[in-house]
Scaffold this active site. Sequence first.
Site, PDB file in Angstrom:
ATOM      1  N   LYS A  22       0.852  -1.207   0.000  1.00 45.47           N
ATOM      2  CA  LYS A  22       0.000   0.000   0.000  1.00 45.47           C
ATOM      3  C   LYS A  22       0.883   1.252   0.000  1.00 45.47           C
ATOM      4  O   LYS A  22       0.691   2.142  -0.817  1.00 45.47           O
ATOM      5  CB  LYS A  22      -0.878  -0.011   1.259  1.00 45.47           C
ATOM      6  CG  LYS A  22      -1.560   1.307   1.545  1.00 45.47           C
ATOM      7  CD  LYS A  22      -2.504   1.228   2.713  1.00 45.47           C
ATOM      8  CE  LYS A  22      -1.877   1.542   4.054  1.00 45.47           C
ATOM      9  NZ  LYS A  22      -1.527   2.940   4.295  1.00 45.47           N
ATOM     10  N   ASN A  23       1.854   1.292   0.906  1.00 46.79           N
ATOM     11  CA  ASN A  23       2.621   2.531   1.068  1.00 46.79           C
ATOM     12  C   ASN A  23       3.582   2.793  -0.087  1.00 46.79           C
ATOM     13  O   ASN A  23       4.079   3.909  -0.242  1.00 46.79           O
ATOM     14  CB  ASN A  23       3.388   2.513   2.394  1.00 46.79           C
ATOM     15  CG  ASN A  23       2.443   2.648   3.581  1.00 46.79           C
ATOM     16  OD1 ASN A  23       1.235   2.829   3.400  1.00 46.79           O
ATOM     17  ND2 ASN A  23       2.981   2.547   4.777  1.00 46.79           N
ATOM     18  N   CYS A 116      -5.255   7.691   9.333  1.00 42.22           N
ATOM     19  CA  CYS A 116      -5.371   7.066  10.656  1.00 42.22           C
ATOM     20  C   CYS A 116      -5.136   8.105  11.751  1.00 42.22           C
ATOM     21  O   CYS A 116      -4.302   8.995  11.605  1.00 42.22           O
ATOM     22  CB  CYS A 116      -4.320   5.969  10.823  1.00 42.22           C
ATOM     23  SG  CYS A 116      -4.858   4.379  10.215  1.00 42.22           S
ATOM     24  N   ARG A 121      -0.794  15.064  13.118  1.00 43.20           N
ATOM     25  CA  ARG A 121      -0.051  14.682  11.906  1.00 43.20           C
ATOM     26  C   ARG A 121       0.075  15.914  11.026  1.00 43.20           C
ATOM     27  O   ARG A 121      -0.594  16.043   9.997  1.00 43.20           O
ATOM     28  CB  ARG A 121      -0.756  13.527  11.176  1.00 43.20           C
ATOM     29  CG  ARG A 121      -0.726  12.253  11.986  1.00 43.20           C
ATOM     30  CD  ARG A 121      -1.322  11.093  11.232  1.00 43.20           C
ATOM     31  NE  ARG A 121      -0.382  10.489  10.303  1.00 43.20           N
ATOM     32  CZ  ARG A 121      -0.642   9.383   9.625  1.00 43.20           C
ATOM     33  NH1 ARG A 121      -1.799   8.776   9.759  1.00 43.20           N
ATOM     34  NH2 ARG A 121       0.250   8.880   8.794  1.00 43.20           N
ATOM     35  N   ASP A 305       4.950   1.115  12.295  1.00 49.43           N
ATOM     36  CA  ASP A 305       3.787   0.338  11.837  1.00 49.43           C
ATOM     37  C   ASP A 305       3.803  -1.089  12.391  1.00 49.43           C
ATOM     38  O   ASP A 305       2.768  -1.741  12.467  1.00 49.43           O
ATOM     39  CB  ASP A 305       3.753   0.273  10.299  1.00 49.43           C
ATOM     40  CG  ASP A 305       3.275   1.586   9.701  1.00 49.43           C
ATOM     41  OD1 ASP A 305       2.905   2.492  10.465  1.00 49.43           O
ATOM     42  OD2 ASP A 305       3.279   1.703   8.464  1.00 49.43           O
ATOM     43  N   ARG A 397      -8.193  -1.182   5.124  1.00 45.51           N
ATOM     44  CA  ARG A 397      -7.429  -0.131   4.440  1.00 45.51           C
ATOM     45  C   ARG A 397      -6.037  -0.605   4.092  1.00 45.51           C
ATOM     46  O   ARG A 397      -5.390  -0.070   3.190  1.00 45.51           O
ATOM     47  CB  ARG A 397      -7.336   1.127   5.315  1.00 45.51           C
ATOM     48  CG  ARG A 397      -8.633   1.937   5.311  1.00 45.51           C
ATOM     49  CD  ARG A 397      -8.457   3.301   5.921  1.00 45.51           C
ATOM     50  NE  ARG A 397      -7.165   3.852   5.590  1.00 45.51           N
ATOM     51  CZ  ARG A 397      -6.325   4.386   6.453  1.00 45.51           C
ATOM     52  NH1 ARG A 397      -6.643   4.446   7.718  1.00 45.51           N
ATOM     53  NH2 ARG A 397      -5.170   4.858   6.059  1.00 45.51           N
TER      54      ARG A 397
END
Length: 416
Positions: A22-23, A116, A121, A305, A397
């Site tokens: 995903k990232n 999230c 952030r 993570d 997600r």
Amino acid sequence: MDIWHMRGGRRLEGERRIQGSKNATLPILAAAALTPLRCELYRVPRLRDVEAALRILRCLGCRAERDGDAVAIDSTALSGCCVPQELMREMRSSVLFLGALIGRCGEAKLSLPGGCKLGKRPIDLHLDALRRLGARIEEDGAELRCLPSRLRGCEIVLPFPSVGATENALLAACAAKGESVLHGAAREPEITALAEFLIAAGARIRGLGTDTLYIDGFCPRRTVRRRMAPDRIAAATLACAAAGVGGDVRLRGFESGEISSLLHFLNEAGCDIIPQSDGLRLRAGGRLRAVGRVRTAPYPGFATDAQPLLMAALLRSEGRTLICETIFEDRFRQAPELRRLGADIRLGGRLAEIRGVEALHGAALCASDLRGGAAMVCAGLAAEGETVVFDEGHIRRGYEDLDGDLRALGAEIWLT
Ligand code: UD1
């Protein structure tokens, strides 16, 4: 609402191939808008955030079509530089369209991104880097407006190796006139994946994998074909699930060196880790041992993570582990929920102390973020009796088929 059910206690055994990252995919989708380009991307994970990025591309006038795990994008017809608020809100990475659109159009209009909830952030580092490159960005409440700007190469120093800020700076610097040097860049493999995509699209970038990136313009190509990198955090998740409950699993199709800091702790905890040419084999049995001190850090340090996942794996360990979360200020949200399973976790600011217990028992938990939710699932697999995790879609997600993967490894898990 997804309701995850699991009956814990079954060892995990078997083999899984790791999904696309995903990232790594999200910044590449933003990069597809940077120059008029046709790209074919493979192993693109089917995730809500990825679909949201494809919707942003379509809304900008690009063609973006999915066929299985392949995605075809044609950004030659890009016709706008505004991303509507409802699309920006869906995920944090939508902010990467700022760098891409400023690079392509010289201007952009978008609102502050969602994502999230892990504490504050801010995007100050993104904006500082883009401004250094010449972008005239105004912040008006929740809106970001970049007035028509000419980007020119420059030296940028990131005071902290923010992944997103490095990606935004890299995108915009590719479109700037003259050379840019990005000092203090993040070194995550996803940055290298983005840089490799940009190089395939015609960018001149040196210093890949280091904290100094040299970007010297673009000699645009028309087509790019790339396979998305494997998802190291998805691999970390299955490894932690197997470590927590015990088992013998082979995880294939990824580079185990990318999670070596996690593997170091799992090994210290008593798991047998056997690196293999395209992944790893992990064997775990009996109670794990506590691992002393763990500190999250930018890559190649221990990934934030993976922190909730390692916490889940250590709940039944013998002894005491202290985790220090240095990246996000509010990333222990899983801990109060894991306590419902009988875990002994004490929190104090950025520290979490885990005192391993002999057994966990099933309970009802509530997920409030992606990796925290996945950690609850991992912990539930190691708890006696039935655990239920209520989740408003956070877990999906980041994982294409986490329940399917775990079921295939022998877990008793199902969604309603
Ligand atoms: C990315 C990853 C996320 C991972 C994180 C850290 C994606 C899509 N997400 O998020 O999964 O947890 O890296 O490895 O790739 N910060 C500032 N100002 C800024 C930018 C960041 O203060 O302008 C702070 C953040 O608040 C946070 C820290 O820096 O405390 C790390 O953030 P960053 O590296 O930017 O993470 P993301 O790119 O958001």
